[in-house]
Design an enzyme around this catalytic site. Structure first.
Site, PDB file in Angstrom:
ATOM      1  N   SER A  59       0.785  -1.242   0.000  1.00 46.52           N
ATOM      2  CA  SER A  59       0.000   0.000   0.000  1.00 46.52           C
ATOM      3  C   SER A  59       0.808   1.280   0.000  1.00 46.52           C
ATOM      4  O   SER A  59       0.228   2.366  -0.105  1.00 46.52           O
ATOM      5  CB  SER A  59      -0.959   0.011   1.200  1.00 46.52           C
ATOM      6  OG  SER A  59      -2.089  -0.785   0.921  1.00 46.52           O
ATOM      7  N   LYS A  62       0.249   3.798  -2.692  1.00 46.90           N
ATOM      8  CA  LYS A  62      -0.715   4.904  -2.597  1.00 46.90           C
ATOM      9  C   LYS A  62      -0.037   6.265  -2.463  1.00 46.90           C
ATOM     10  O   LYS A  62      -0.691   7.302  -2.641  1.00 46.90           O
ATOM     11  CB  LYS A  62      -1.671   4.669  -1.430  1.00 46.90           C
ATOM     12  CG  LYS A  62      -2.572   3.452  -1.579  1.00 46.90           C
ATOM     13  CD  LYS A  62      -3.559   3.356  -0.420  1.00 46.90           C
ATOM     14  CE  LYS A  62      -4.503   2.172  -0.570  1.00 46.90           C
ATOM     15  NZ  LYS A  62      -3.899   0.885  -0.176  1.00 46.90           N
ATOM     16  N   SER A 119      -6.014   3.555   4.617  1.00 47.38           N
ATOM     17  CA  SER A 119      -5.428   2.836   3.475  1.00 47.38           C
ATOM     18  C   SER A 119      -6.487   2.144   2.627  1.00 47.38           C
ATOM     19  O   SER A 119      -6.315   1.010   2.179  1.00 47.38           O
ATOM     20  CB  SER A 119      -4.393   1.804   3.957  1.00 47.38           C
ATOM     21  OG  SER A 119      -3.580   1.367   2.904  1.00 47.38           O
TER      22      SER A 119
END
Length: 386
Positions: A59, A62, A119
């Site tokens: 993640s 991102k 997230s």
């Protein structure tokens, strides 16, 4: 003999008294296989271990999604109050999510919070579609930005990091690059990365419900100077983190990739940041003083205004005495016309004990054309008319 012993005792006393004044550089030890620590404003690497090793980023992908989002905000393409629609595709994302329903609408600012704090993979895809029209088009933008930033060991296949494909990869150094780009150009990101917990409201056909966003970045509670940025974990990537922290005017970014568990991820980040703060000394010259104009030879004006291109920063990790830094102006003896506004007139050098630390260009703040016969005639006539 007694006199010698007294001298030795006196020397030892002086040494012991001076010990607190001698800077002690702490050592850093990490357990994660790939890490890097940089100072944010200069981009200087302070410590690295296998930082170019390609790994699954999970993640922390991102970070690029957020960078493109803030670029779109800065350009006026989107606004924080935009109504972002959640598509079927966005709502179908697994992994970390905020459970957006297909057809649900949230403001872009709420979606940013969902991405940063919780997230949310679903929120990431919804924002990508809102900005680029489709996730794939947005991913193309992500890869173009990676190339632009010199992230040579990065390739994205989605906008949230859910993919475990071998074609979706990055490295600690590249994550540091995009983290620095995001945080230095768009410091408003810290308005969101420092949120520990916040409620959002889901409004769907099933009714209105509240949902609590809880930060995935536990470093916010574990480390006094933490300011962000993004965590990530999958079975392939293991545990990743791009950690930002600020203390006494020093801003650091520590990237951890492939940590075996979340505790080691946090421990390594804290070890790196603490080490960085112990060795970093930042020299800053904002260059806000007004420079005297430079003489121009053969111009319609006899001088031209000049300005600094920008500030100067130098990061020292060797314990140097930065109060001894000298500022030296370096200009040519004569500057012939014409000169153009924005062209380099010279530079300012920064020296420490004779060694150059760096320099800042000095630019012309105005244009001066070359004088012709008519200009000289006017000048001569002006002397006679005085």
């Amino acid at each position: 003999m007694l006199r010698v012993k007294r001298k030795i005792a006196l020397i030892m006393a002086v040494v012991i008294w001076m010990l607190p004044m001698i800077p002690v550089k702490a050592e850093v030890a990490v357990s994660s296989p790939s890490v890097i620590l940089i100072e944010s404003s200069t981009g200087q690497i302070i410590y690295e271990l296998n930082s170019a090793e390609r790994r699954s980023p999970a993640s922390i992908t991102k970070i690029m999604t957020l960078l493109l989002t803030f670029e779109a905000l800065a350009s006026g393409k989107v606004s924080l109050t935009d109504q972002v629609l959640t598509s079927e595709h966005a709502s179908s994302m697994g992994g970390s999510q905020v459970y957006l329903a297909a057809g649900e609408v949230q403001t872009l600012e709420t979606m940013i919070k969902c991405i940063v704090v919780a997230s949310g993979n679903d929120a990431s895809v919804a924002v990508a579609e809102h900005i680029a029209g489709s996730e794939q088009a947005f991913v193309d933008m992500m890869n173009e930005k990676a190339v632009e930033l010199g992230m040579v060991d990065t390739h994205f296949e989605d906008c949230c990091g859910l993919s475990d494909s071998d074609g979706h990869y990055s490295c600690a150094r590249d994550v540091a690059i995009m983290s620095r780009e995001l945080t230095t150009k768009y410091p408003d990101i810290f308005n969101y990365t420092t949120i520990w917990m916040e409620d959002i409201t889901h409004e769907t056909r099933q009714g209105v419900t509240n949902f609590t966003l809880s930060s995935t970045n536990k470093l916010l509670k574990q480390y006094q100077w933490a300011t962000g940025l993004k965590t990530g974990s999958t079975s392939k990537a293991r545990f990743c983190l791009s950690a930002t922290a600020s203390k006494d005017g020093i801003d650091l970014i520590a990237v951890i990739m492939g940590a075996p568990d979340k505790d080691i991820r946090s421990q390594d980040a804290q070890a790196l940041l603490t080490y960085g703060f112990s060795v970093c000394n930042l020299y800053i010259d904002e260059n806000k003083d007004v420079l005297p104009p430079l003489a121009i030879d053969g111009g319609v004006q006899e001088e031209a205004a000049v300005r600094y291109q920008g500030e100067f920063r130098y990061l020292d990790v060797k314990g140097s005495d930065l109060s001894r830094v000298e500022k030296v102006f370096d200009f040519p003896e004569t500057i012939p016309a014409p000169v153009e506004e924005g062209a380099e007139a010279g530079k300012v050098k920064y020296l420490l004990d004779g060694a150059e630390l760096g320099s800042v260009p000095v630019l012309f703040a105005e244009s001066v054309e070359k004088a012709g016969f008519g200009d000289y005639f006017k000048k001569v006539m002006g002397y006679f008319l005085l």
